[in-house]
Design a protein around this motif. Structure first.
Motif, PDB file in Angstrom:
ATOM      1  N   ALA A  54       0.838  -1.205   0.000  1.00 41.18           N
ATOM      2  CA  ALA A  54       0.000   0.000   0.000  1.00 41.18           C
ATOM      3  C   ALA A  54       0.873   1.255   0.000  1.00 41.18           C
ATOM      4  N   LEU A  55       1.941   1.253   0.785  1.00 42.58           N
ATOM      5  CA  LEU A  55       2.852   2.400   0.818  1.00 42.58           C
ATOM      6  C   LEU A  55       3.518   2.598  -0.544  1.00 42.58           C
ATOM      7  N   ARG A  56       3.954   1.506  -1.170  1.00 43.67           N
ATOM      8  CA  ARG A  56       4.562   1.583  -2.498  1.00 43.67           C
ATOM      9  C   ARG A  56       3.573   2.147  -3.527  1.00 43.67           C
ATOM     10  N   THR A  57       2.338   1.687  -3.442  1.00 46.25           N
ATOM     11  CA  THR A  57       1.312   2.150  -4.375  1.00 46.25           C
ATOM     12  C   THR A  57       1.038   3.640  -4.195  1.00 46.25           C
ATOM     13  N   MET A  58       1.018   4.112  -2.945  1.00 46.76           N
ATOM     14  CA  MET A  58       0.837   5.551  -2.689  1.00 46.76           C
ATOM     15  C   MET A  58       1.927   6.350  -3.394  1.00 46.76           C
ATOM     16  N   CYS A  59       3.148   5.867  -3.281  1.00 53.22           N
ATOM     17  CA  CYS A  59       4.287   6.554  -3.906  1.00 53.22           C
ATOM     18  C   CYS A  59       4.176   6.533  -5.419  1.00 53.22           C
ATOM     19  N   GLU A  60       3.867   5.374  -5.970  1.00 53.70           N
ATOM     20  CA  GLU A  60       3.819   5.217  -7.421  1.00 53.70           C
ATOM     21  C   GLU A  60       2.679   5.994  -8.062  1.00 53.70           C
ATOM     22  N   LYS A  61       1.546   6.133  -7.335  1.00 54.90           N
ATOM     23  CA  LYS A  61       0.379   6.785  -7.920  1.00 54.90           C
ATOM     24  C   LYS A  61       0.294   8.277  -7.624  1.00 54.90           C
ATOM     25  N   LEU A  62       0.946   8.739  -6.553  1.00 52.10           N
ATOM     26  CA  LEU A  62       0.762  10.138  -6.183  1.00 52.10           C
ATOM     27  C   LEU A  62       2.025  10.843  -5.697  1.00 52.10           C
ATOM     28  N   LEU A  63       2.767  10.226  -4.813  1.00 55.53           N
ATOM     29  CA  LEU A  63       3.830  10.942  -4.112  1.00 55.53           C
ATOM     30  C   LEU A  63       5.093  11.154  -4.935  1.00 55.53           C
ATOM     31  N   ALA A  64       5.338  10.316  -5.927  1.00 52.15           N
ATOM     32  CA  ALA A  64       6.534  10.452  -6.770  1.00 52.15           C
ATOM     33  C   ALA A  64       6.127  10.395  -8.235  1.00 52.15           C
ATOM     34  N   ASN A  65       6.834  11.143  -9.042  1.00 53.02           N
ATOM     35  CA  ASN A  65       6.653  11.082 -10.493  1.00 53.02           C
ATOM     36  C   ASN A  65       7.589   9.987 -10.992  1.00 53.02           C
ATOM     37  N   MET A  66       7.053   8.823 -11.281  1.00 54.62           N
ATOM     38  CA  MET A  66       7.865   7.658 -11.571  1.00 54.62           C
ATOM     39  C   MET A  66       8.692   7.793 -12.857  1.00 54.62           C
ATOM     40  N   VAL A  67       8.378   8.754 -13.695  1.00 55.19           N
ATOM     41  CA  VAL A  67       9.147   8.961 -14.911  1.00 55.19           C
ATOM     42  C   VAL A  67      10.523   9.543 -14.584  1.00 55.19           C
ATOM     43  N   ILE A  68      10.566  10.476 -13.615  1.00 52.33           N
ATOM     44  CA  ILE A  68      11.819  11.184 -13.337  1.00 52.33           C
ATOM     45  C   ILE A  68      12.309  11.039 -11.896  1.00 52.33           C
ATOM     46  N   GLU A  69      11.534  10.384 -11.024  1.00 46.37           N
ATOM     47  CA  GLU A  69      11.906  10.322  -9.610  1.00 46.37           C
ATOM     48  C   GLU A  69      11.975   8.886  -9.098  1.00 46.37           C
ATOM     49  N   ASP A  70      12.826   8.706  -8.090  1.00 47.31           N
ATOM     50  CA  ASP A  70      12.888   7.476  -7.303  1.00 47.31           C
ATOM     51  C   ASP A  70      12.379   7.802  -5.910  1.00 47.31           C
ATOM     52  N   PHE A  71      12.032   6.764  -5.150  1.00 44.06           N
ATOM     53  CA  PHE A  71      11.603   6.986  -3.776  1.00 44.06           C
ATOM     54  C   PHE A  71      12.138   5.887  -2.881  1.00 44.06           C
ATOM     55  N   ALA A  72      12.225   6.198  -1.608  1.00 43.06           N
ATOM     56  CA  ALA A  72      12.593   5.217  -0.586  1.00 43.06           C
ATOM     57  C   ALA A  72      11.619   5.384   0.574  1.00 43.06           C
ATOM     58  N   ILE A  73      11.221   4.273   1.154  1.00 40.48           N
ATOM     59  CA  ILE A  73      10.272   4.279   2.268  1.00 40.48           C
ATOM     60  C   ILE A  73      11.008   3.854   3.530  1.00 40.48           C
ATOM     61  N   GLU A  74      10.876   4.647   4.584  1.00 39.14           N
ATOM     62  CA  GLU A  74      11.468   4.317   5.881  1.00 39.14           C
ATOM     63  C   GLU A  74      10.359   4.252   6.914  1.00 39.14           C
ATOM     64  N   LYS A  75      10.311   3.164   7.658  1.00 42.76           N
ATOM     65  CA  LYS A  75       9.393   3.072   8.792  1.00 42.76           C
ATOM     66  C   LYS A  75      10.165   3.541  10.021  1.00 42.76           C
ATOM     67  N   LEU A  76       9.606   4.508  10.739  1.00 45.53           N
ATOM     68  CA  LEU A  76      10.299   5.127  11.859  1.00 45.53           C
ATOM     69  C   LEU A  76       9.882   4.480  13.171  1.00 45.53           C
ATOM     70  N   GLU A  77      10.827   4.438  14.095  1.00 50.22           N
ATOM     71  CA  GLU A  77      10.539   3.930  15.432  1.00 50.22           C
ATOM     72  C   GLU A  77       9.608   4.888  16.141  1.00 50.22           C
ATOM     73  N   GLN A  78       8.637   4.348  16.824  1.00 52.07           N
ATOM     74  CA  GLN A  78       7.725   5.175  17.627  1.00 52.07           C
ATOM     75  C   GLN A  78       8.439   5.595  18.909  1.00 52.07           C
ATOM     76  N   GLU A  79       8.303   6.860  19.252  1.00 51.75           N
ATOM     77  CA  GLU A  79       8.888   7.329  20.498  1.00 51.75           C
ATOM     78  C   GLU A  79       8.009   6.910  21.661  1.00 51.75           C
ATOM     79  N   PRO A  80       8.621   6.502  22.790  1.00 52.47           N
ATOM     80  CA  PRO A  80       7.822   6.077  23.942  1.00 52.47           C
ATOM     81  C   PRO A  80       6.958   7.219  24.454  1.00 52.47           C
ATOM     82  N   ALA A  81       5.781   6.856  24.916  1.00 49.91           N
ATOM     83  CA  ALA A  81       4.833   7.870  25.418  1.00 49.91           C
ATOM     84  C   ALA A  81       5.207   8.325  26.810  1.00 49.91           C
TER      85      ALA A  81
END
Length: 81
Positions: A54-81
């Motif tokens: 789903a994250l990849r699809t978001m990038c491919e369909k909206l967040l990045a222009n796949m013709v001229i851009e690359d993307f990388a997805i990072e999952k971040l650690e949650q900070e303790p509450a």
């Protein structure tokens, strides 16, 4: 879950913004900077069960222009509450 998407131009694609930053750094006297590429960062809070596909699809369909851009997805650690 916090996710960071890094979007940058593909190698070989002209980067006028990066060129302008490079020129400005030289003008300020910073030596040794050989190249500058400018990209963007998108941070999102998504449901913990959001799939990698789903994250990849978001990038491919909206967040990045796949013709001229690359993307990388990072999952971040949650900070303790």
């Amino acid at each position: 879950m916090k996710v960071r998407i890094l979007v940058r131009l593909k190698p070989g694609v002209l980067d006028p913004q990066g060129r302008a930053v490079h020129h400005a750094l030289e003008g300020l006297g910073f030596d040794g900077v050989e190249d500058v590429r400018v990209g963007r960062m998108i941070e999102m809070d998504v449901a913990d069960d959001t799939s990698d596909e789903a994250l990849r699809t978001m990038c491919e369909k909206l967040l990045a222009n796949m013709v001229i851009e690359d993307f990388a997805i990072e999952k971040l650690e949650q900070e303790p509450a």
